[in-house]
Write an enzyme that holds these catalytic residues in place. Structure first.
Site, PDB file in Angstrom:
ATOM      1  N   ASP A  84     -60.615 -27.952  15.997  1.00  0.00           N
ATOM      2  CA  ASP A  84     -60.895 -26.438  16.837  1.00  0.00           C
ATOM      3  C   ASP A  84     -62.094 -25.641  16.490  1.00  0.00           C
ATOM      4  O   ASP A  84     -62.665 -25.021  17.057  1.00  0.00           O
ATOM      5  CB  ASP A  84     -59.500 -25.779  16.933  1.00  0.00           C
ATOM      6  CG  ASP A  84     -59.234 -24.816  17.761  1.00  0.00           C
ATOM      7  OD1 ASP A  84     -59.853 -25.065  19.032  1.00  0.00           O
ATOM      8  OD2 ASP A  84     -58.130 -24.014  17.856  1.00  0.00           O
TER       9      ASP A  84
ATOM     10  N   HIS B 286     -63.980 -26.327  25.312  1.00  0.00           N
ATOM     11  CA  HIS B 286     -62.387 -26.088  25.330  1.00  0.00           C
ATOM     12  C   HIS B 286     -62.311 -26.188  26.937  1.00  0.00           C
ATOM     13  O   HIS B 286     -61.119 -26.837  27.404  1.00  0.00           O
ATOM     14  CB  HIS B 286     -62.034 -24.725  25.119  1.00  0.00           C
ATOM     15  CG  HIS B 286     -61.575 -24.446  23.806  1.00  0.00           C
ATOM     16  ND1 HIS B 286     -62.444 -24.369  22.702  1.00  0.00           N
ATOM     17  CD2 HIS B 286     -60.312 -24.384  23.357  1.00  0.00           C
ATOM     18  CE1 HIS B 286     -61.721 -24.207  21.690  1.00  0.00           C
ATOM     19  NE2 HIS B 286     -60.530 -24.212  21.857  1.00  0.00           N
TER      20      HIS B 286
ATOM     21  N   HIS C 223     -61.689 -30.049  26.894  1.00  0.00           N
ATOM     22  CA  HIS C 223     -60.060 -30.324  26.151  1.00  0.00           C
ATOM     23  C   HIS C 223     -59.172 -30.171  27.379  1.00  0.00           C
ATOM     24  O   HIS C 223     -58.256 -30.784  27.583  1.00  0.00           O
ATOM     25  CB  HIS C 223     -59.833 -29.278  24.983  1.00  0.00           C
ATOM     26  CG  HIS C 223     -58.538 -29.008  24.745  1.00  0.00           C
ATOM     27  ND1 HIS C 223     -57.763 -28.059  25.474  1.00  0.00           N
ATOM     28  CD2 HIS C 223     -57.488 -29.804  23.969  1.00  0.00           C
ATOM     29  CE1 HIS C 223     -56.520 -28.109  25.253  1.00  0.00           C
ATOM     30  NE2 HIS C 223     -56.509 -28.965  24.137  1.00  0.00           N
TER      31      HIS C 223
ATOM     32  N   HIS D 146     -54.510 -30.139  19.984  1.00  0.00           N
ATOM     33  CA  HIS D 146     -55.488 -29.522  20.627  1.00  0.00           C
ATOM     34  C   HIS D 146     -56.652 -29.847  19.856  1.00  0.00           C
ATOM     35  O   HIS D 146     -57.653 -29.944  20.467  1.00  0.00           O
ATOM     36  CB  HIS D 146     -54.807 -27.856  20.777  1.00  0.00           C
ATOM     37  CG  HIS D 146     -56.079 -27.260  20.887  1.00  0.00           C
ATOM     38  ND1 HIS D 146     -56.158 -26.808  22.371  1.00  0.00           N
ATOM     39  CD2 HIS D 146     -56.906 -26.475  20.272  1.00  0.00           C
ATOM     40  CE1 HIS D 146     -57.089 -25.912  22.517  1.00  0.00           C
ATOM     41  NE2 HIS D 146     -57.561 -25.457  21.231  1.00  0.00           N
TER      42      HIS D 146
END
Length: 363
Positions: free
Chosen positions: A171, A254, A257, A271
């Protein structure tokens, strides 16, 4: 143009500090509604009760039902009000912390965040990612303020499964590249402001700490011990990445994602693991120098992060499914708009397949 830094009022990190819980929260209120992961619940009760001994703080504990959905938020808001609590506490992983922040927002109470794993940069942000009951990304809830207090007990984090620490590095890995893209695009952060110089510096520091201490921290976590490298990576995963992304901006990684969450085969992938692969995809979209792509892929391999679709459960590539993820990545409201050039689903589709091939080659 308005620039702003968004951050928690207080960030405290160290080994064993949860035993002094009351020292960091005593001015917030006297009736605490503690939301905890089911797997950490018994430890949460033990450690928080120990941490409030000698104070006038009353504590009510409630298990989180695993998904940060609108239904679960409503349930917890109702319970916190029913018990006349005046402070919300979230203790657990990323979704537990996100739901605690959302509950505090709707209940109009201060919130204390206690991460038990360093798997995402959620602890410091004024943002909650909302999902459907089936775990598909739905929306970002932008909150009115960051958490009042963030307490990071690195002794707890060192004893958590190593995969979580690696996911946090995944992340955090995207932070610098997304902030850089947002800056080039003159885009806005999740809080609605322009990127700050301070956020850029934090994002750059975050990336350099990952490269310097990532492998050493992973080794420390494998042995369940706290070292300087582990402390540095925990700070990078939680604080540097958290402040960096929120005050610097999100971009393709993101967004991709979020698109990947539509693929059921990836439901077991965290995540941060998806974000790590999505960072490689962003670099392909940008046609970044091969040296930079190689550095990122090698880092992922060194700490156990996925670099291919197969690593994330896609055994057979079905073009239609990859295109669904690409379309979802470019959906309105996603952070793809912060790329310095127009991105369409066909671009994302091609970049996903190219990133997958690159990941295979470096293995």
């Amino acid at each position: 143009m308005i620039r702003a830094i968004i951050s928690p009022s207080k960030y405290v990190q160290g080994s064993g500090i949860l035993t002094n819980f009351k020292d960091y929260v005593d001015k917030l209120g006297n009736s605490f509604f503690v939301i905890s992961d089911a797997w950490f619940f018994n430890q949460a009760v033990e450690k928080i009760e120990q941490g409030v001994q000698g104070s006038n703080i009353e504590v009510i504990f409630e298990k989180f039902n695993s998904e940060c959905s609108r239904i679960e938020i409503d349930r917890l808001v109702e319970l916190s009000n029913k018990n006349n609590c005046n402070v919300i506490v979230g203790i657990g992983g990323g979704k537990t912390l996100d739901i605690a922040k959302a509950v505090a927002y709707y209940a109009k109470m201060p919130v204390v965040i206690v991460p038990t794993i360093a798997s995402t940069d959620a602890p410091c942000s004024s943002l909650s990612a909302i999902y459907t009951e089936k775990g598909v990304f739905s929306e970002y809830l932008v909150l009115s303020q960051s958490p009042n207090v963030v307490i990071v007990d690195t002794d707890i984090i060192a004893k958590a499964p190593v995969r979580f620490l690696a996911a946090g590095m995944g992340d955090a890995l995207s932070t610098y590249f997304e902030v850089r893209a947002c800056l080039r695009a003159n885009g806005k952060t999740m809080a609605g402001y322009q990127t700050t110089k301070a956020a850029i510096a934090l994002a750059e520091l975050c990336y350099s700490v990952l490269l310097e201490d990532g492998v050493k921290a992973k080794i420390s976590a494998e042995r369940g011990v706290v070292t300087k490298a582990l402390e540095n990576i925990v700070e990078a995963n939680i604080y540097l990445s958290g402040i960096g992304f929120e005050s610097g901006g999100l971009a393709a990684a993101h967004a991709i994602h979020n698109g990947l969450t539509v693929l059921e085969e990836m439901n077991h992938i965290s995540h941060g693991e998806k974000v790590a692969f999505a960072t490689i995809v962003q670099l392909v979209l940008e046609n970044s120098p091969m040296e930079e792509i190689e550095e990122v892929i090698n880092f992922c391999l060194s700490v156990g992060l996925p670099t291919t679709l197969e690593d994330m459960g896609i055994k057979t590539i079905i073009e239609e499914d990859i295109m669904k993820a690409a379309v979802a990545s470019c959906a309105e409201g996603n952070s793809m708009k912060n790329m310095p050039f127009r991105v369409v689903p066909e671009d994302v589709y091609a970049a996903i397949l190219a990133a997958d091939t690159l990941g295979k080659q470096f293995k």
